[in-house]
Every structure is written in structure tokens, then in C-alpha cells.
Design a protein around this motif. Structure first.
Motif, PDB file in Angstrom:
ATOM      1  N   VAL A 137       0.849  -1.191   0.000  1.00 25.52           N
ATOM      2  CA  VAL A 137       0.000   0.000   0.000  1.00 25.52           C
ATOM      3  C   VAL A 137       0.882   1.237   0.000  1.00 25.52           C
ATOM      4  O   VAL A 137       2.051   1.187   0.383  1.00 25.52           O
ATOM      5  CB  VAL A 137      -0.960   0.012   1.218  1.00 25.52           C
ATOM      6  N   PHE A 138       0.300   2.353  -0.414  1.00 23.05           N
ATOM      7  CA  PHE A 138       1.072   3.586  -0.554  1.00 23.05           C
ATOM      8  C   PHE A 138       1.326   4.209   0.821  1.00 23.05           C
ATOM      9  O   PHE A 138       0.395   4.317   1.619  1.00 23.05           O
ATOM     10  CB  PHE A 138       0.290   4.558  -1.436  1.00 23.05           C
ATOM     11  N   PRO A 139       2.551   4.619   1.119  1.00 27.41           N
ATOM     12  CA  PRO A 139       2.830   5.266   2.417  1.00 27.41           C
ATOM     13  C   PRO A 139       1.971   6.519   2.606  1.00 27.41           C
ATOM     14  O   PRO A 139       1.811   7.313   1.667  1.00 27.41           O
ATOM     15  CB  PRO A 139       4.319   5.629   2.314  1.00 27.41           C
ATOM     16  N   PRO A 140       1.403   6.724   3.788  1.00 25.43           N
ATOM     17  CA  PRO A 140       0.519   7.875   4.017  1.00 25.43           C
ATOM     18  C   PRO A 140       1.168   9.223   3.730  1.00 25.43           C
ATOM     19  O   PRO A 140       0.494  10.147   3.259  1.00 25.43           O
ATOM     20  CB  PRO A 140       0.165   7.744   5.506  1.00 25.43           C
ATOM     21  N   THR A 141       2.465   9.351   3.999  1.00 23.30           N
ATOM     22  CA  THR A 141       3.131  10.634   3.726  1.00 23.30           C
ATOM     23  C   THR A 141       3.109  10.946   2.230  1.00 23.30           C
ATOM     24  O   THR A 141       2.869  12.089   1.826  1.00 23.30           O
ATOM     25  CB  THR A 141       4.585  10.603   4.223  1.00 23.30           C
ATOM     26  N   ALA A 142       3.335   9.931   1.400  1.00 18.33           N
ATOM     27  CA  ALA A 142       3.312  10.137  -0.050  1.00 18.33           C
ATOM     28  C   ALA A 142       1.893  10.442  -0.526  1.00 18.33           C
ATOM     29  O   ALA A 142       1.684  11.302  -1.388  1.00 18.33           O
ATOM     30  CB  ALA A 142       3.860   8.897  -0.756  1.00 18.33           C
ATOM     31  N   THR A 143       0.907   9.741   0.050  1.00 20.17           N
ATOM     32  CA  THR A 143      -0.493   9.995  -0.319  1.00 20.17           C
ATOM     33  C   THR A 143      -0.881  11.434   0.018  1.00 20.17           C
ATOM     34  O   THR A 143      -1.562  12.106  -0.768  1.00 20.17           O
ATOM     35  CB  THR A 143      -1.424   9.015   0.418  1.00 20.17           C
ATOM     36  N   ALA A 144      -0.458  11.906   1.181  1.00 21.39           N
ATOM     37  CA  ALA A 144      -0.784  13.265   1.608  1.00 21.39           C
ATOM     38  C   ALA A 144      -0.230  14.295   0.627  1.00 21.39           C
ATOM     39  O   ALA A 144      -0.899  15.285   0.293  1.00 21.39           O
ATOM     40  CB  ALA A 144      -0.233  13.518   3.010  1.00 21.39           C
ATOM     41  N   VAL A 145       0.980  14.061   0.129  1.00 12.58           N
ATOM     42  CA  VAL A 145       1.589  14.977  -0.839  1.00 12.58           C
ATOM     43  C   VAL A 145       0.794  14.984  -2.142  1.00 12.58           C
ATOM     44  O   VAL A 145       0.549  16.035  -2.740  1.00 12.58           O
ATOM     45  CB  VAL A 145       3.062  14.573  -1.106  1.00 12.58           C
ATOM     46  N   LEU A 146       0.345  13.801  -2.582  1.00 16.25           N
ATOM     47  CA  LEU A 146      -0.387  13.685  -3.849  1.00 16.25           C
ATOM     48  C   LEU A 146      -1.820  14.192  -3.750  1.00 16.25           C
ATOM     49  O   LEU A 146      -2.452  14.472  -4.774  1.00 16.25           O
ATOM     50  CB  LEU A 146      -0.384  12.226  -4.311  1.00 16.25           C
ATOM     51  N   CYS A 147      -2.351  14.297  -2.538  1.00 13.93           N
ATOM     52  CA  CYS A 147      -3.724  14.789  -2.366  1.00 13.93           C
ATOM     53  C   CYS A 147      -3.882  16.230  -2.835  1.00 13.93           C
ATOM     54  O   CYS A 147      -4.951  16.612  -3.330  1.00 13.93           O
ATOM     55  CB  CYS A 147      -4.137  14.683  -0.891  1.00 13.93           C
ATOM     56  N   LEU A 148      -2.837  17.035  -2.695  1.00 13.06           N
ATOM     57  CA  LEU A 148      -2.937  18.456  -3.065  1.00 13.06           C
ATOM     58  C   LEU A 148      -3.193  18.642  -4.556  1.00 13.06           C
ATOM     59  O   LEU A 148      -4.159  19.336  -4.928  1.00 13.06           O
ATOM     60  CB  LEU A 148      -1.674  19.203  -2.629  1.00 13.06           C
ATOM     61  N   PRO A 149      -2.392  18.047  -5.454  1.00  9.08           N
ATOM     62  CA  PRO A 149      -2.718  18.212  -6.885  1.00  9.08           C
ATOM     63  C   PRO A 149      -4.054  17.580  -7.261  1.00  9.08           C
ATOM     64  O   PRO A 149      -4.747  18.088  -8.155  1.00  9.08           O
ATOM     65  CB  PRO A 149      -1.546  17.515  -7.605  1.00  9.08           C
TER      66      PRO A 149
END
Length: 237
Positions: A137-149
Motif C-alpha cells: 500500500v502507498f505510504p501515508p506521507t506520499a499519499t498526503a503529498v499527492l492529495c494536493l494536486p
């Protein structure tokens, strides 16, 4: 030593080794090692920690965000039928994004040092070690960064009151995707639909890695012509 002669030492942290493979990286990364024990990525314990995620962290962290986003649109005056349509639309948008990212970004061909390194971190590690349960699964920190775009993209497509629920639907689609992805690797489905989906996905890993990019469904593979042929269909030709 030229790149083609470089040999990766699996007993040492891998991330800063794989770039040295050069053009040989593509062949190396698509020869899976089937083991539940994942490799070490970094010497640093901190960076190593950020690459490992238990599957249940995804719904635990992101489902409350989904609920909060949906509640924002409700507070802005939308009815439950309208909210339901927004959420389903968000999930639908996610399925296309899931397919697009998997096909065109996660399976991009690289040969430079940093290209190989970044690709390995994004997706190559999953093809090399497909049963590594802490990197499915995708690390939450990376998901949080991708949520903005993704939020900005949804804003361009909708009104201020629709954006939160549409975004929440997309985020819910992501949660379904990541949990499904983990289950397809480590679950033992007894019913036909998930059993066929598991077979479909493992086929992508172990038989035809340049087709079958859908995870939660084969819809977009059918639409864009990347649906793998069955063995039976090939034999009949």
C-alpha cells in the motif's frame, strides 16, 4: 565496471544500487523474487520506516478524511442523493486515474541512474518483490503529498460546494484500491469475483507485465485495449 555488468547485492540496501543497472534495470526489475520478507531500502532507519506501511493504516487514516470531506458538501446544502452521485463520480474518476498512473507512470521505461532509482521507489520494488506485505500500500506521507494536486484537479472540474464530496469520493476510491491490492496479493478469496480479480492481477505480475493495468477492475483495460488474452484464447488461434 559498465552498467550491464553491475550486480545488485540483495543483502545491502537496494534503492541506491538499482540505478547502476542502467539499461539492464528493466529486465532485472521484472524478474520477481517471491518472498514475504521484503528487502531493506535504506541504511537510514528513519527513511526505511517511511517506506513500510501496514495495510490497515490506509483505511484508518483516510476514511475519516473521506467522511469529513463529504460532510463539508452536506453542510453546504447538498441532499443525500446529490452527495451519493458526487461520491460515486469521484470513485469513477479514481478508477481512470488508477489505470492511467499504473500504465503510464508506474510502467515507464527508464535507464538513467535517477530514473531507475525513482521508478524502483514508485513501483519497481513491487514488481521485484510482489509479496512484500509492508510495501503493497502507498505510504501515508506520499499519499498526503499527492492529495494536493488531486484536490486542485477536482476544483477545476467542479464548483466549491461539490469539490469536497467529489474529492472524498476519489479518496474513497483510492482506499478501496489499496486495500483491494493488498487482498489480491495476500488474501485467499473463496467467491468467484475476487478469485478472478486475484488471478487477473497476479497474471500482470507473473505472465504479461505490460498489460492488465487495472487493479480494482478490468474496465479501463477493456476500453483502452490492454486486456490480456487468456491462455485458452491464445491456444485457439
Amino acid at each position: 565496471m559498465v552498467a550491464q555488468d553491475f550486480i545488485v547485492d540483495l543483502n545491502k540496501p537496494l534503492v541506491f544500487q538499482v540505478g547502476h543497472l542502467g539499461e539492464a534495470y528493466q529486465e532485472w526489475v521484472h524478474q520477481p523474487i517471491v518472498s514475504k520478507e521484503g528487502p531493506r531500502f535504506f541504511e537510514s532507519d528513519f527513511w526505511e520506516f517511511l517506506t513500510r506501511t501496514v495495510w490497515w493504516a490506509v483505511p484508518l487514516i483516510w476514511l475519516p478524511v473521506v467522511c469529513w470531506c463529504i460532510s463539508m458538501s452536506i453542510r453546504m446544502g447538498h441532499s443525500l442523493p446529490q452527495i451519493s452521485l458526487m461520491v460515486v463520480s469521484g470513485i469513477f474518476i479514481w478508477t481512470l486515474l488508477e489505470y492511467t498512473l499504473h500504465r503510464f507512470l508506474f510502467h515507464i521505461e527508464t535507464k538513467s541512474y535517477w530514473g531507475n532509482t525513482i521508478h524502483y521507489l514508485l513501483h519497481g520494488c513491487h514488481h521485484k518483490h510482489p509479496m512484500d506485505g509492508l510495501r503493497l500500500v502507498f505510504p501515508p506521507t506520499a499519499t498526503a503529498v499527492l492529495c494536493l494536486p488531486f484536490w486542485n484537479l477536482v476544483q477545476l472540474m467542479s464548483t466549491p460546494s461539490i469539490t469536497p464530496a467529489l474529492f472524498g469520493g476519489g479518496l474513497l476510491g483510492y482506499v478501496i484500491y489499496d486495500v483491494t491490492h493488498y487482498y489480491l496479493h495476500h488474501g485467499q478469496p473463496s467467491s468467484e469475483v475476487p478469485r478472478n480479480l486475484k488471478k487477473y492481477h497476479l497474471n500482470h505480475h507473473f505472465r504479461i507485465q505490460n498489460q492488465g493495468f487495472g487493479i480494482t477492475s478490468s474496465l479501463w483495460d477493456k476500453v483502452f485495449g490492454t486486456l490480456p488474452q487468456s491462455k485458452a484464447a491464445k491456444k485457439s488461434r
